[in-house]
Design an enzyme around this catalytic site. Structure first.
Site, mmCIF file in Angstrom:
data_model
loop_
_atom_site.group_PDB
_atom_site.id
_atom_site.type_symbol
_atom_site.label_atom_id
_atom_site.label_comp_id
_atom_site.label_asym_id
_atom_site.label_seq_id
_atom_site.Cartn_x
_atom_site.Cartn_y
_atom_site.Cartn_z
ATOM 1 N N THR A 39 -4.839 -15.008 25.913
ATOM 2 C CA THR A 39 -6.240 -14.751 25.582
ATOM 3 C C THR A 39 -6.882 -16.049 25.103
ATOM 4 O OG1 THR A 39 -5.796 -14.183 23.266
ATOM 5 C CG2 THR A 39 -5.679 -12.399 24.880
ATOM 6 N N THR A 92 -0.817 -12.923 10.796
ATOM 7 C CA THR A 92 -0.563 -13.194 9.380
ATOM 8 C C THR A 92 -0.137 -11.940 8.645
ATOM 9 O OG1 THR A 92 -2.196 -14.970 9.412
ATOM 10 C CG2 THR A 92 -1.572 -14.098 7.253
ATOM 11 N N LEU A 210 1.523 9.177 8.828
ATOM 12 C CA LEU A 210 2.367 9.206 10.014
ATOM 13 C C LEU A 210 1.491 8.936 11.229
ATOM 14 C CD1 LEU A 210 4.510 12.383 9.231
ATOM 15 C CD2 LEU A 210 5.225 9.993 9.018
ATOM 16 N N ASP A 213 1.292 12.506 13.875
ATOM 17 C CA ASP A 213 1.062 13.866 13.375
ATOM 18 C C ASP A 213 -0.289 14.440 13.780
ATOM 19 O OD1 ASP A 213 -0.537 12.286 11.811
ATOM 20 O OD2 ASP A 213 0.183 13.046 9.879
ATOM 21 N N LEU A 215 -3.144 13.493 12.781
ATOM 22 C CA LEU A 215 -4.021 13.528 11.615
ATOM 23 C C LEU A 215 -4.287 12.120 11.096
ATOM 24 C CD1 LEU A 215 -2.220 16.454 9.747
ATOM 25 C CD2 LEU A 215 -4.339 16.635 11.082
ATOM 26 N N GLU A 268 -11.990 -5.500 13.134
ATOM 27 C CA GLU A 268 -13.230 -5.284 13.876
ATOM 28 C C GLU A 268 -14.274 -4.682 12.943
ATOM 29 O OE1 GLU A 268 -15.612 -4.945 17.517
ATOM 30 O OE2 GLU A 268 -13.779 -6.034 17.024
#
Length: 305
Positions: A39, A92, A210, A213, A215, A268
């Site tokens: 990139t 990093t 998690l 899951d 969620l 972002e």
């Protein structure tokens, strides 16, 4: 026999990384057809994912930091492909990789190319996808260092207030969060909405999240006036405030603030007064260690490439 073919999309700053060169050579000796692309500027990761998929690649390796990983994960999910992702952490912080148990040593990380991928979730907000976490800190001016006193008080939330040097500089924002069987309204200092567990270089804002899951883990650091006014006494008493977080686990949450919100999605930036965060269950196939802390027991997919 399944063809062992993959493309490594490598952040341009890592082009001369000898460890990466050696590890790529080793994978090729092991029988992998491993192409490498670099990139250079914004948008390259997405373009290279598209080119890889068009060329028939079904396995992508993301070589870079959390931002590179987010870009590639988003591009794969938006392509609605069955192609899988291996994480080569070269940044990093490497927050998602660390929480997931991905080795930081290049050669060991690439060994995960040979394990079966697992279906993991993504988060979505404002038309953008994120693999790790959305965070927000209010009234903060970002600089290079955070006051050591504030670190002692704020614990895992300290990095959200980078640049604050005096307690008087702490400011809260009024926010309202609504989700299934969940509603909270009040002044808050910090917010983490996590698919992963940590952000900002190892700070666990969502310590039990998690990634499979379906969620999102919600962590709110409330800021009632009495809390803001007693930060100094908390410090003097040797107490942190990690245990003051309000936590929930939800498939979606709506966040409203008339003052506007500055959100960070794995590097972002995003801002808005009314944002809806949603989990996208099983949106990405990722090669992770079998004992990854972020996996809650979802079945393995039936292939490594």
């Amino acid at each position: 026999m399944t063809q062992r073919r993959a493309m490594l999309i490598l952040h341009g700053k890592q082009a001369l990384n000898e460890d990466v060169r050696d590890a790529v050579a080793d994978k090729r000796k092991q029988g992998w057809e491993l192409d490498v692309r670099l990139t250079w500027e914004a948008g390259d990761a997405q373009r290279l994912v598209s080119e890889a998929l068009a060329a028939g690649h079904r396995h992508i390796v993301a070589g870079g930091g959390d931002g590179t990983l987010r870009d590639i994960a988003e591009a794969l999910a938006l392509a609605e492909t069955s192609a899988s992702l291996t994480i080569l952490p070269l940044g990093t912080a490497n927050d998602f990789a660390r929480a997931a148990g991905v080795p930081l040593e290049v050669s060991k990380a690439l060994q995960l190319m040979d394990v079966a991928p697992r279906a993991v979730d993504l988060g979505e907000v404002g038309g953008k996808l994120f693999l790790n976490m959305a965070t927000g800190g209010f009234g903060s001016q970002v600089t290079a260092n955070t006051s050591e006193d504030l670190k002692k008080v704020l614990g895992g939330a300290a990095y959200l207030f980078t640049g604050l040097t005096r307690f008087s500089e702490l400011h809260s924002a009024h926010g309202e969060l609504t989700g299934p069987d969940f509603h909270w309204r009040g002044d808050l200092l910090a917010l983490g909405i996590g698919n992963g567990r940590q952000a900002g270089g190892g700070h666990e804002l969502c310590p039990t999240a998690l990634a499979d899951d379906g969620l999102l883990d919600i962590s709110i650091l409330p800021a009632p006036q009495e809390v803001v006014g007693t930060l100094r006494s908390l410090l003097e008493g040797g107490l942190g405030i990690d245990n003051m977080f309000i936590r929930a686990r939800l498939p979606w949450v709506e966040l409203k603030s008339t003052q506007g919100l500055d959100i960070n999605l794995d590097g972002e930036p995003l801002s808005g007064e009314d944002l809806r965060f949603e989990a996208r269950p099983g949106a990405l196939h990722v090669h992770l260690p079998a004992d990854s802390p972020l996996l809650g027991g979802a079945p393995k997919l039936n292939r490594p490439d």
